[in-house]
Scaffold this motif. Structure first.
Motif, PDB file in Angstrom:
ATOM      1  N   VAL A 114     -19.280  72.819  42.750  1.00  0.00           N
ATOM      2  CA  VAL A 114     -18.120  72.714  43.640  1.00  0.00           C
ATOM      3  C   VAL A 114     -18.326  73.688  44.786  1.00  0.00           C
ATOM      4  CG1 VAL A 114     -15.625  73.021  43.863  1.00  0.00           C
ATOM      5  CG2 VAL A 114     -16.579  72.074  41.748  1.00  0.00           C
ATOM      6  N   ALA A 115     -18.207  73.163  46.012  1.00  0.00           N
ATOM      7  CA  ALA A 115     -18.302  73.989  47.213  1.00  0.00           C
ATOM      8  C   ALA A 115     -17.006  73.812  47.994  1.00  0.00           C
ATOM      9  CB  ALA A 115     -19.498  73.577  48.061  1.00  0.00           C
ATOM     10  N   VAL A 116     -16.388  74.923  48.370  1.00  0.00           N
ATOM     11  CA  VAL A 116     -15.125  74.896  49.109  1.00  0.00           C
ATOM     12  C   VAL A 116     -15.339  75.618  50.430  1.00  0.00           C
ATOM     13  CG1 VAL A 116     -12.694  75.563  49.073  1.00  0.00           C
ATOM     14  CG2 VAL A 116     -13.817  74.846  46.951  1.00  0.00           C
ATOM     15  N   SER A 117     -14.922  74.950  51.514  1.00  0.00           N
ATOM     16  CA  SER A 117     -15.101  75.530  52.846  1.00  0.00           C
ATOM     17  C   SER A 117     -14.175  76.730  53.026  1.00  0.00           C
ATOM     18  CB  SER A 117     -14.812  74.484  53.915  1.00  0.00           C
ATOM     19  OG  SER A 117     -13.434  74.143  53.919  1.00  0.00           O
ATOM     20  N   PRO A 118     -14.456  77.567  54.027  1.00  0.00           N
ATOM     21  CA  PRO A 118     -13.595  78.721  54.281  1.00  0.00           C
ATOM     22  C   PRO A 118     -12.169  78.273  54.609  1.00  0.00           C
ATOM     23  CG  PRO A 118     -15.647  78.910  55.518  1.00  0.00           C
ATOM     24  CD  PRO A 118     -15.615  77.539  54.915  1.00  0.00           C
ATOM     25  N   ARG A 126     -13.677  70.153  50.330  1.00  0.00           N
ATOM     26  CA  ARG A 126     -14.174  70.413  48.973  1.00  0.00           C
ATOM     27  C   ARG A 126     -15.283  69.417  48.694  1.00  0.00           C
ATOM     28  NH1 ARG A 126     -12.079  72.543  43.994  1.00  0.00           N
ATOM     29  NH2 ARG A 126     -12.837  71.387  42.201  1.00  0.00           N
ATOM     30  N   ILE A 127     -16.426  69.921  48.224  1.00  0.00           N
ATOM     31  CA  ILE A 127     -17.586  69.090  47.899  1.00  0.00           C
ATOM     32  C   ILE A 127     -17.846  69.224  46.402  1.00  0.00           C
ATOM     33  CG2 ILE A 127     -20.058  68.748  48.283  1.00  0.00           C
ATOM     34  CD1 ILE A 127     -19.629  70.152  51.040  1.00  0.00           C
ATOM     35  N   THR A 150     -13.654  65.845  49.666  1.00  0.00           N
ATOM     36  CA  THR A 150     -12.220  65.631  49.866  1.00  0.00           C
ATOM     37  C   THR A 150     -11.710  66.570  50.943  1.00  0.00           C
ATOM     38  OG1 THR A 150     -11.729  67.115  48.026  1.00  0.00           O
ATOM     39  CG2 THR A 150     -11.746  64.778  47.528  1.00  0.00           C
ATOM     40  N   ARG A 151     -10.844  66.009  51.768  1.00  0.00           N
ATOM     41  CA  ARG A 151     -10.095  66.724  52.794  1.00  0.00           C
ATOM     42  C   ARG A 151      -8.670  66.196  52.716  1.00  0.00           C
ATOM     43  NH1 ARG A 151     -14.361  66.550  57.879  1.00  0.00           N
ATOM     44  NH2 ARG A 151     -15.622  68.284  57.130  1.00  0.00           N
TER      45      ARG A 151
END
Length: 184
Positions: A114-118, A126-127, A150-151
């Motif tokens: 899981v990668a979450v943008s700043p 969210r990736i 997801t956005r």
């Protein structure tokens, strides 16, 4: 010589020879087991890595890090990487496990990545994927696995991903399906 005594000697010599053979066979296994044992272990660690200009390249935290003595690769259990973008805000990347090869050129995150943008940089992104390879020097992420992005109001699914973490650019590579739900 008595046939019984001769048989006893033959059996004794055979027992000694087989015992010696088994003992010699175990020594390479003991050495192999020592090679598999990590040469160092870190528990509940935090590592801040700097780039050549002395700026933070990334921060790595986790409960367990081990280095293999032969390959010199690092094995990570539930790692968390904080990778700054161009404005100094952090991508938060987590997975169940990870590996860093001996050359430190990349990180390979595996299982429930899981990668979450700043949060300071809209839109929040969210990736999610099964595997993600991160080039730490260039701050690029790639995956050949299924990916969900997801956005707010938007869900994109596809196969393969390329992301420029420094500039907040994320691309799905193939089989892209998008679902847009307008926000009211």
């Amino acid at each position: 010589m008595n046939p019984r005594r001769l048989l006893t000697w033959v059996l004794l010599v055979a027992a000694i020879a087989s015992g010696w053979s088994v003992w010699r066979g175990l020594r390479p296994q003991a050495q192999a087991a020592a090679d598999l044992r990590p040469d160092y272990v870190l528990r509940d660690y935090q590592i801040v890595a700097l780039d050549r200009q002395g700026r933070e390249s990334f921060t790595l935290t986790g409960p367990l890090l081990q280095r293999a003595p032969v390959s010199r690769a690092l094995t990570l259990v539930t790692p968390q990487f904080l990778i700054p973008d161009a404005q100094g805000h952090y991508w938060d990347m987590r997975s169940e496990r990870g590996e860093v090869p001996a050359d430190d050129s990349r990180v390979e995150l595996r299982d429930q990545v899981v990668a979450v943008s700043p949060p300071q940089t809209p839109p929040p992104t969210r990736i999610e994927t099964a595997s993600l390879t991160i080039d730490l020097n260039r701050k690029l992420a790639r995956s050949s696995a299924e990916v969900v992005i997801t956005r707010p109001g938007l869900t994109m699914r596809g196969k393969g991903l390329e992301a420029d973490l420094a500039h907040q650019q994320v691309s799905l590579l193939s089989q892209v399906r998008t679902r847009y739900v307008p926000q009211h």
